[in-house]
Design a protein around this motif. Structure first.
Motif, short mmCIF file in Angstrom:
data_model
loop_
_atom_site.label_atom_id
_atom_site.label_comp_id
_atom_site.label_asym_id
_atom_site.label_seq_id
_atom_site.Cartn_x
_atom_site.Cartn_y
_atom_site.Cartn_z
N HIS A 44 0.70 -1.20 0.04
CA HIS A 44 -0.02 0.02 0.11
C HIS A 44 0.76 1.38 -0.13
O HIS A 44 0.58 2.15 -0.86
N VAL A 45 1.94 1.25 0.89
CA VAL A 45 2.83 2.59 1.07
C VAL A 45 3.56 2.75 -0.28
O VAL A 45 3.50 3.85 -0.91
N ILE A 46 3.90 1.39 -0.83
CA ILE A 46 5.02 1.80 -2.27
C ILE A 46 3.83 2.32 -3.18
O ILE A 46 4.11 3.32 -3.83
N ASP A 47 2.72 1.87 -3.38
CA ASP A 47 1.87 2.36 -4.33
C ASP A 47 1.40 3.81 -4.09
O ASP A 47 1.15 4.54 -4.90
N ARG A 48 1.31 4.00 -2.82
CA ARG A 48 1.07 5.48 -2.51
C ARG A 48 2.22 6.54 -2.82
O ARG A 48 1.86 7.86 -3.22
N LEU A 49 3.38 6.16 -2.47
CA LEU A 49 4.47 7.04 -2.70
C LEU A 49 5.25 7.02 -4.08
O LEU A 49 5.82 7.93 -4.46
#
Length: 155
Positions: A44-49
Motif C-alpha cells: 500500500h505504501v509503495i503504491d501511494r508513494l
C-alpha cells in the motif's frame, strides 16, 4: 558530442520508506508484512508513494520483493530511530550526491497523503508532518547535509 550518461535523468525527488524498526509496539512483527485487506502494508505504501518521487528507496534490511534499493543500518552510525536516517543520508551522499534532501514515510503509513512529498519539500529545512492528533516525525523532509552534520557526533 554528448558524454556517456549525459542525458540520463538524475533523480531529484527521493522518498524513503522507513521499514527498519523492530516493530516492538506491534509485538516484534515486521510492519511491512502486516496485512491490510488482501495486501501487505508495504505494498500500500509503495503504491501511494511511487507516483510522488523520482526515486523510491527502503530504509531497512529487505526490499519486500519490490525491486527497490534497500538501505540497511550501518555499523558506523547511530543506533535507534536515527540509524536509518544516517544510513540513507550516507547512501545518498555516495550514490546520488546531487540530491539535497529526501522525504520519509513509515512502512505502516498506508494512508499518507497523495501529495505528501510536495507538502513536505522545503529546501534547506527539515520539516515534518503534524495534525490535530500531534506531530508525525516519520513523515518528514530531511536535508542530507544538515542531517549528516547533526548526527556526526552520534555515530
Amino acid at each position: 558530442m554528448p558524454q556517456p550518461n549525459e542525458n540520463v535523468k538524475r533523480p531529484e525527488k527521493v522518498v524513503v520508506i522507513l521499514a527498519g524498526g523492530g516493530g516492538r509496539r506491534m509485538g516484534g512483527v515486521d510492519k511491512g508484512e502486516v496485512m491490510l485487506g488482501s495486501r501487505r502494508l508495504i505494498d500500500h505504501v509503495i503504491d501511494r508513494l511511487a507516483p510522488q518521487t523520482d526515486q523510491l528507496l527502503i530504509s531497512g534490511e529487505q526490499d519486500y520483493g519490490a525491486g527497490l534499493t534497500a538501505i540497511a543500518d550501518r555499523d558506523d552510525g547511530p543506533r535507534g530511530p536515527a540509524a536509518g536516517l544516517w544510513a540513507t543520508a550516507q547512501w545518498l551522499k555516495q550514490h546520488l550526491p546531487t540530491v539535497a534532501y529526501f522525504v520519509t514515510a513509515p512502512a505502516d503509513g498506508p494512508f499518507a497523503p497523495v501529495d505528501l512529498a510536495a507538502k513536505l519539500t522545503a529546501p534547506g529545512a527539515c520539516t515534518f508532518a503534524g495534525d490535530e492528533n500531534g506531530d508525525h516525525p516519520t513523515f518528514a523532509c530531511w536535508d542530507v547535509e544538515a542531517l549528516l552534520n547533526a548526527l556526526q557526533n552520534h555515530a
